[in-house]
Design a protein around this motif. Sequence first.
Motif, PDB file in Angstrom:
ATOM      1  N   GLU A  62       0.807  -1.224   0.000  1.00  8.71           N
ATOM      2  CA  GLU A  62       0.000   0.000   0.000  1.00  8.71           C
ATOM      3  C   GLU A  62       0.839   1.273   0.000  1.00  8.71           C
ATOM      4  O   GLU A  62       0.403   2.303  -0.512  1.00  8.71           O
ATOM      5  CB  GLU A  62      -0.927   0.025   1.225  1.00  8.71           C
ATOM      6  CG  GLU A  62      -1.964  -1.084   1.262  1.00  8.71           C
ATOM      7  CD  GLU A  62      -1.451  -2.415   1.818  1.00  8.71           C
ATOM      8  OE1 GLU A  62      -0.272  -2.482   2.264  1.00  8.71           O
ATOM      9  OE2 GLU A  62      -2.239  -3.389   1.810  1.00  8.71           O
ATOM     10  N   ASN A  63       2.044   1.204   0.606  1.00  2.56           N
ATOM     11  CA  ASN A  63       2.882   2.410   0.642  1.00  2.56           C
ATOM     12  C   ASN A  63       3.299   2.841  -0.758  1.00  2.56           C
ATOM     13  O   ASN A  63       3.693   3.991  -0.965  1.00  2.56           O
ATOM     14  CB  ASN A  63       4.125   2.182   1.517  1.00  2.56           C
ATOM     15  CG  ASN A  63       5.023   1.080   0.978  1.00  2.56           C
ATOM     16  OD1 ASN A  63       4.543   0.051   0.513  1.00  2.56           O
ATOM     17  ND2 ASN A  63       6.325   1.285   1.029  1.00  2.56           N
ATOM     18  N   GLY A  66      -0.740   3.048  -3.005  1.00  6.09           N
ATOM     19  CA  GLY A  66      -1.483   4.163  -2.435  1.00  6.09           C
ATOM     20  C   GLY A  66      -2.908   3.888  -2.007  1.00  6.09           C
ATOM     21  O   GLY A  66      -3.574   4.775  -1.463  1.00  6.09           O
ATOM     22  N   VAL A  67      -3.402   2.639  -2.236  1.00  4.39           N
ATOM     23  CA  VAL A  67      -4.798   2.336  -1.926  1.00  4.39           C
ATOM     24  C   VAL A  67      -4.880   1.716  -0.532  1.00  4.39           C
ATOM     25  O   VAL A  67      -4.311   0.654  -0.290  1.00  4.39           O
ATOM     26  CB  VAL A  67      -5.397   1.388  -2.980  1.00  4.39           C
ATOM     27  CG1 VAL A  67      -6.822   0.997  -2.622  1.00  4.39           C
ATOM     28  CG2 VAL A  67      -5.353   2.046  -4.354  1.00  4.39           C
ATOM     29  N   THR A  68      -5.579   2.396   0.379  1.00  7.17           N
ATOM     30  CA  THR A  68      -5.660   1.910   1.761  1.00  7.17           C
ATOM     31  C   THR A  68      -7.080   1.578   2.185  1.00  7.17           C
ATOM     32  O   THR A  68      -7.304   1.077   3.278  1.00  7.17           O
ATOM     33  CB  THR A  68      -5.084   2.950   2.732  1.00  7.17           C
ATOM     34  OG1 THR A  68      -5.795   4.179   2.570  1.00  7.17           O
ATOM     35  CG2 THR A  68      -3.594   3.181   2.456  1.00  7.17           C
ATOM     36  N   SER A  73      -9.076   6.172  -3.006  1.00  9.65           N
ATOM     37  CA  SER A  73      -8.420   7.476  -2.961  1.00  9.65           C
ATOM     38  C   SER A  73      -6.925   7.271  -2.737  1.00  9.65           C
ATOM     39  O   SER A  73      -6.514   6.347  -2.031  1.00  9.65           O
ATOM     40  CB  SER A  73      -9.010   8.320  -1.835  1.00  9.65           C
ATOM     41  OG  SER A  73      -8.791   7.695  -0.580  1.00  9.65           O
ATOM     42  N   GLY A  74      -6.119   8.082  -3.372  1.00  9.11           N
ATOM     43  CA  GLY A  74      -4.670   7.960  -3.258  1.00  9.11           C
ATOM     44  C   GLY A  74      -4.046   6.955  -4.201  1.00  9.11           C
ATOM     45  O   GLY A  74      -2.838   6.710  -4.144  1.00  9.11           O
ATOM     46  N   ASN A  76      -2.147   5.050  -6.978  1.00  7.54           N
ATOM     47  CA  ASN A  76      -0.961   5.435  -7.732  1.00  7.54           C
ATOM     48  C   ASN A  76      -0.629   4.342  -8.754  1.00  7.54           C
ATOM     49  O   ASN A  76       0.504   3.860  -8.834  1.00  7.54           O
ATOM     50  CB  ASN A  76       0.213   5.673  -6.766  1.00  7.54           C
ATOM     51  CG  ASN A  76       1.428   6.267  -7.457  1.00  7.54           C
ATOM     52  OD1 ASN A  76       1.319   6.827  -8.540  1.00  7.54           O
ATOM     53  ND2 ASN A  76       2.590   6.138  -6.830  1.00  7.54           N
TER      54      ASN A  76
END
Length: 274
Positions: A62-63, A66-68, A73-74, A76
């Motif tokens: 996830e880092n 970007g999806v948590t 949202s986020g 990448n």
Amino acid sequence: GQTPRRKVLIIGIDGCRPDTIAVANTPNLDSLIANGAYSDLAQTGITVSAPGWSDMLCGVWENKHGVTNNSFSGMNYGQYPHLFRRVKEACSQSFLSSFVSWSPINTFITPPETDLIVSVSSDLAVLQAALAHLANDDPDLSFVYFGDVDLAGHGYGFDPSVPQYIATIEVTDTYIGQLLMALQSRPTYAQEEWLILMSSDHGGSFAGHGQQIPSHMTVPFLVSGAATQQGTVITPAPEVVDLPPTIFAFLGLPVDPAWGWDGQAVGLAAPPYA
């Protein structure tokens, strides 16, 4: 003789606890496990569907992608895309397909250059579309997702002691059996060598998931076929991010370190199957 054409089928079972496969009547999964390398101790990241499938299909945690959570949202995926994009970059002629009953996978994660993208409302519709595809088309990599096990977990409980959860895994196993029959019935099957992978995005407990605890983070991970260390347990326990590098090793495609993949090839026959 002719070198067999290497092809890949990825089976995703949402919300599938491996300790339930062990007690359920799953002859098709059992056969794949007997003819492959398997772990019932594989690990995923954040135990929610959007990050879990992103981990597995993009090969990064996830880092990076970007999806948590399930809002995406986020995301990448431009920098850390689905493995299908990397396959297309290496082999533009590859035929890639994705069949899901949880449409956000195809809406957000599956890249647009995928040749066949099918999002339907039920696992049965996923099965029917995938069966027709295997019978009539010439896929190189196909992702087939089943979501009913997760729905049963939310409805009745994610646990090997819950009959409805076990029963849904057993139904999904019959779907897998039909997929395997369709695959083996392909007129070109004798000239093909298939690698079949199966994993899950998370487990669960009671009627939920989302915690970073063993019953939620532990998932099955299977690589099956002639190219695998058949009848073995994958050690150390793999992680879902190992799926793309395993596929690339099987296909003999190089992995660019710039992609930042977090996993490694697992379960394939030694020496490296490239």
